[in-house]
Design a protein around this motif. Structure first.
Motif, short mmCIF file in Angstrom:
data_model
loop_
_atom_site.label_atom_id
_atom_site.label_comp_id
_atom_site.label_asym_id
_atom_site.label_seq_id
_atom_site.Cartn_x
_atom_site.Cartn_y
_atom_site.Cartn_z
N LEU A 13 0.85 -1.19 0.00
CA LEU A 13 0.00 0.00 0.00
C LEU A 13 0.89 1.24 0.00
O LEU A 13 1.92 1.27 0.65
CB LEU A 13 -0.89 0.02 1.24
N THR A 53 -9.01 8.60 -2.30
CA THR A 53 -7.90 7.64 -2.25
C THR A 53 -7.22 7.66 -0.89
O THR A 53 -6.97 6.62 -0.28
CB THR A 53 -6.88 7.95 -3.36
N LEU A 57 -7.16 4.39 1.76
CA LEU A 57 -5.93 3.76 2.25
C LEU A 57 -5.90 3.76 3.78
O LEU A 57 -5.45 2.79 4.40
CB LEU A 57 -4.71 4.47 1.68
N TRP A 73 -4.43 -3.71 -2.88
CA TRP A 73 -4.75 -2.42 -3.50
C TRP A 73 -4.49 -2.48 -5.00
O TRP A 73 -3.42 -2.93 -5.44
CB TRP A 73 -3.88 -1.33 -2.87
N ASP A 75 -4.64 0.08 -8.27
CA ASP A 75 -4.82 1.44 -8.79
C ASP A 75 -5.21 1.36 -10.26
O ASP A 75 -4.40 0.96 -11.11
CB ASP A 75 -3.53 2.24 -8.62
N LEU A 119 -9.20 -3.57 -2.72
CA LEU A 119 -9.35 -2.12 -2.82
C LEU A 119 -9.17 -1.70 -4.27
O LEU A 119 -8.05 -1.72 -4.81
CB LEU A 119 -8.32 -1.43 -1.92
N ASP A 121 -9.15 1.26 -6.65
CA ASP A 121 -8.99 2.71 -6.56
C ASP A 121 -9.16 3.37 -7.92
O ASP A 121 -8.58 2.91 -8.92
CB ASP A 121 -7.61 3.01 -5.97
#
Length: 903
Positions: A13, A53, A57, A73, A75, A119, A121
């Motif tokens: 992360l 974001t 986190l 995570w 992205d 996650l 994002d």
């Protein structure tokens, strides 16, 4: 111990390099949704730059230990091709592709046995692909939960949205200690300190920092970008450049994604995701200032072909993309844009060559709205009509400005005249006058009825702000135009208005004649115009005010009661307040303070309900006068200060009857407070909010009427409670500001305060003191708060200690303190059978004042003062004023002076 939040199959992360400011509520909510309710899909939504974001986190780190397989995570921001979403997620999970097996299937197979938080994002530009993937995973993998961030929701049945709003806006005019607790201000200060270690929030820059945060809508990214500019620009210069936010808000840190290094690019990212028709709607909607109602959107921003519900559907898309926000409130839907986003939209509107056409539509729609409301024939404080315009103030200003820019003289005159009744209703006298004077400066070709209205309203408002020399020629021209127009209602209004002007000028005979003529004209109109009977009541009220200044108190009371009755019967709320105020003035001058306080309290409730701050300022003066009669000079001074603040904001001036009461009040306080103390208390108005001032006025009424009666009067009006806690009210009404040591402050205690201090030293509670003195516990609490301030102590125990140290408890008891501000003894009986007003007159006699001086001090006629003196002499069984003073001292009704210092 391995941190599951930071590592899983080599995925780390991002480590935050700055503190997370605020967001405690959002963090706690997200944690509860993920852990306690185990929602399958939690999507953090909000506009670009809101900090989704960063928040996601922080949440992921906080909940990671509760997931056996940690947090992964992903992205999605760098992706442009939706088909690459599954492969990108698989790579983050460390899945090695298997030849011949679709990556989606391989993802599901790998995730099915795991208990993991995924996650995702930055999903907004890949909504369909992200949504499809999330649906497949959640359907096949019962132990997987997904936390997503996106400017738009994924629209799955399992989805729970959690909006990430901009920070709460800082209060205006708050001190640095209060502002420093605001999240937006904290973020600005911390980021400014990062580029300028010497930057700190102080008295000089705090108001500017707060206003910068307000103008940036509390949007975290915008605030960070603005704070970064403090290396080059002072807060004052930054604030001056807020008109071009998008040019200013650039140059973000290089480790931010490219789309977030400037606010323009952040918004352009969302704009680029819209279809062409949606882009057109977005940029046209940006013409609205301060938001818009749903029914205006189709007329102003539509393509001319789509139905209203189609436009609302498209607004729903903009809402999903966080470019538009739904305003809070019940009833008709209303939408807004953050100002930074709106600035981007306006630039796109100009670039598309659509600005003039869309602004024409905007101005025309709002002029039609004003025309529909027919404000010229509305009652004062017509909440139903006025409330329709209150949220549209910025749109109305923009429409007026556009008419002026386009040299549309007719529209400017019509709309300015109509809105001249609206602006003062919300305390904006200067706003109304600005547009009216711009309109009448060039009104050639404008219909005579519109001209007559504009000239007369301009004159009326000049008078209301005390500019009588300017008002007269405006009203004279208005009268000539009204006669030419031949509108009976307007002519009756002009007659009544000119009667008011004569009243202000001191020509009472002419004022009464013109007012009577106007009253008759409205009676002739009758019910053909709904507001005409209300105007009849307004004329009666004005005649009562004229009688009051002329010294005819019985007639003033009679006409005041008639005006109140008319207003009550017609349900004319604002006019009822004005009539109650006029009747209260007459009752006060008669010496009937409880009756006056009853009128003033109900009028305060009216003014508070309809948000008439200009009228409320007059009523705060009235309640200050009531407080002065009950030996509460500190409270009176603070109420006057609060009235000053309202006057400064609204620009309103005192009417002659207002001035008469104010002059009496100032004369009374002159004998009760040192000039420096009064000045300090009056200047302290900034610490008294409008709600606190209203609550204080209620408290003053309870001193006269008792708490139960005051509460009953307030509740009967249906007025909202000011919402001021008792402790907050006590802080809002500190003790005397005269300064000096504790001994001096102890000498400044009123008789009632000294009486209560005596009982406090006997360790009686507020309830027990109230029972002893026949007053309410709430009144005792107010007195105690004042006493603590005067003694310079924080609590009751310290007050008793100061008293004992200064003079001994026995001295306090033996000091001859027997009567409170109402003249009651500790047993509750009036000394010598004197009425409250006779007690007031007796105190003036003791001070050696003549009947004329007593009349001036007590706001009564000389004849009334003489009659009170005669009654006092009879009740005390004496024949002369000197004998009355001596008898009052013998009975303990007045202090005995030291030898050689008799009156």
């Amino acid at each position: 111990m391995t941190d599951r939040a930071t590592m899983h199959h080599g995925v780390v992360l991002p480590a935050p390099r700055t503190r997370l400011i605020g967001r405690q509520t959002e963090c706690a909510t997200a944690r509860a949704l993920l852990l306690d309710e185990a929602v399958a899909l939690l999507t953090l939504t909000g506009p670009g730059g809101a900090g989704k974001t960063r928040l996601s986190l922080a949440v992921a780190r906080e909940v990671a230990e509760h997931f056996a397989d940690g947090v992964v995570w992903v992205d999605l921001a760098p992706l442009a091709d939706p088909s690459l979403v599954p492969a990108t997620v698989a790579r983050a999970l460390g899945i090695v592709p298997v030849a011949g097996l679709p990556v989606e299937e391989q993802l599901v197979r790998d995730l099915r046995p795991r208990q993991l938080l995924l996650l995702l994002d930055n999903c907004e530009h890949l909504l369909n692909a992200a949504s499809d993937l999330a649906a497949s995973v959640l359907l096949a993998c019962p132990a997987i939960q997904i936390l997503a961030t996106s400017r738009a929701a994924l629209h799955l049945r399992a989805e729970q949205e959690l909006p990430v709003e901009p920070f709460p806006l800082p209060l205006t005019d708050a001190p640095p200690a209060v502002l420093s607790a605001n999240e937006a201000v904290r973020l600005f200060v911390e980021r400014a300190h990062a580029v300028d270690p010497g930057f700190d929030l102080n008295d000089a820059n705090a108001p500017m920092v707060a206003e910068i945060c307000r103008q940036l809508d509390g949007l975290p990214l915008a605030i960070e970008l603005a704070a970064a500019r403090t290396k080059l620009l002072s807060p004052e210069t930054l604030l001056a450049q807020m008109g071009s936010r998008l040019r200013l808000l650039r140059g973000g840190p290089r480790d931010l994604p490219a789309r977030q290094r400037t606010m323009h690019d952040t918004i352009a990212w969302s704009y680029g995701l819209l279809a062409p028709g949606q882009q057109a709607l977005f940029r046209r909607l940006s013409v609205f200032a301060g938001g818009w109602p749903g029914d205006a959107a189709a007329a102003v921003a539509g393509d001319g072909q789509s139905a209203g519900y189609d436009v609302l559907d498209e607004i729903g898309v903009l809402l999903d993309q966080s470019l538009v926000r739904r305003a809070d409130g019940a009833g008709e839907p209303r939408f807004t844009m953050l100002e930074t986003i709106r600035e981007f939209g306006l630039a796109e509107l100009i670039a598309a060559g659509e600005e003039a056409e869309v602004r024409d539509r905007h101005a025309a729609w709002f002029m039609a709205l004003v025309e529909t409301l027919d404000l010229h024939h509305s009652m004062q404080g017509d909440v139903a009509r006025m409330s329709r315009l209150v949220p549209e103030q910025d749109n109305l200003r923009q429409a007026l400005a556009w008419f002026a820019a386009r040299n549309d003289i007719l529209s400017l005159n019509f709309m300015s005249a109509a809105l001249s009744l609206f602006w003062p209703a919300i305390g904006q006298f200067a706003e109304a006058r600005t547009w009216l004077h711009l309109a009448i400066a060039d009104d050639a070709g404008v219909p005579v009825l519109t001209r007559a209205r504009a000239w007369n309203e301009a004159g009326w408002l000049a008078m209301c702000q005390g500019e009588l020399a300017l008002a007269k020629p405006l009203r004279d021209q208005g009268l000539a135009l009204a006669r030419e127009a031949g509108d009976p209602y307007l002519l009756a209004e002009v007659l009544l208005g000119n009667g008011t002007l004569a009243f202000w000028q001191g020509d009472l005979e002419r004022a009464a004649a013109l007012t009577g003529e106007g009253q008759l004209a409205f009676q002739t109109i009758g019910t053909t115009v709904t507001a005409a009977p209300v105007k009849v009541g307004a004329a009666v009220n004005l005649l009562g005010n004229i009688a009051l200044i002329a010294g005819n108190i019985p007639l003033a009371i009679l006409q005041g009661e008639e005006a109140v009755g008319i207003a009550r019967a017609l349900g004319a709320t604002a006019d009822l307040g004005y009539a109650l105020c006029g009747l209260g003035y007459a009752r006060f001058q008669e010496g009937a303070v409880p009756e006056a306080a009853t009128c003033f309290l109900e009028a305060v409730a009216v003014a508070w309900t309809i948000h008439d701050d200009a009228f409320l300022a007059r009523l705060l003066w009235a309640m200050a006068a009531v407080a002065a009669t009950r030996e509460q000079p500190d409270v009176a001074a603070r109420l006057i200060g609060a009235a000053d603040a309202l006057d400064a904001r609204t620009g309103s001036a005192m009417w002659p009857s207002d001035r008469a009461l104010a002059e009496w009040c100032l004369a009374r306080l002159d004998g009760a407070l040192l000039p420096a103390a009064f000045s300090d208390l009056r200047r302290a108005r900034a610490s008294l909010s409008v709600a606190q001032a209203v609550a204080t006025a209620r408290m003053v009424a309870s001193l006269v009427l008792d708490e139960e009666r005051a509460t009953s009067i307030w509740q009967a009006t249906g007025a909202p409670d000011p919402g001021v806690a008792q402790g907050e009210l006590a802080l809002a009404i500190p003790g005397s500001a005269a300064g000096g040591d504790s001994a001096a402050e102890h000498d400044d205690l009123t008789r009632r305060e000294q009486e209560i201090l005596d009982l406090m030293s006997q360790r009686l509670t507020d309830a027990e003191i109230a029972a002893r003195l026949f007053i309410s516990p709430r009144t005792v609490e107010l007195h105690v708060a004042n006493m603590l301030g005067k003694l310079g102590v924080a609590n009751r125990r310290d007050a008793a200690a100061v008293t004992a140290r200064l003079s001994g408890v026995e001295a306090v008891v033996s000091a001859g303190i027997r009567s409170g501000p109402s003249g009651r003894s500790s047993a509750g009986a009036m000394p010598a059978g004197l009425t409250p007003r006779e007690r007031d007159v007796l105190h003036q006699l003791i001070d050696g004042r003549t009947d004329r001086e007593i009349a001036a001090r007590l706001f009564i006629t000389r004849r009334t003062a003489s009659k009170h003196v005669e009654a006092i002499l009879a009740k005390l069984g004496v024949r002369s004023r000197g004998a009355a003073v001596a008898e009052a001292r013998r009975q303990g009704l007045a202090p005995v002076p030291p030898t050689g210092q008799d009156n």
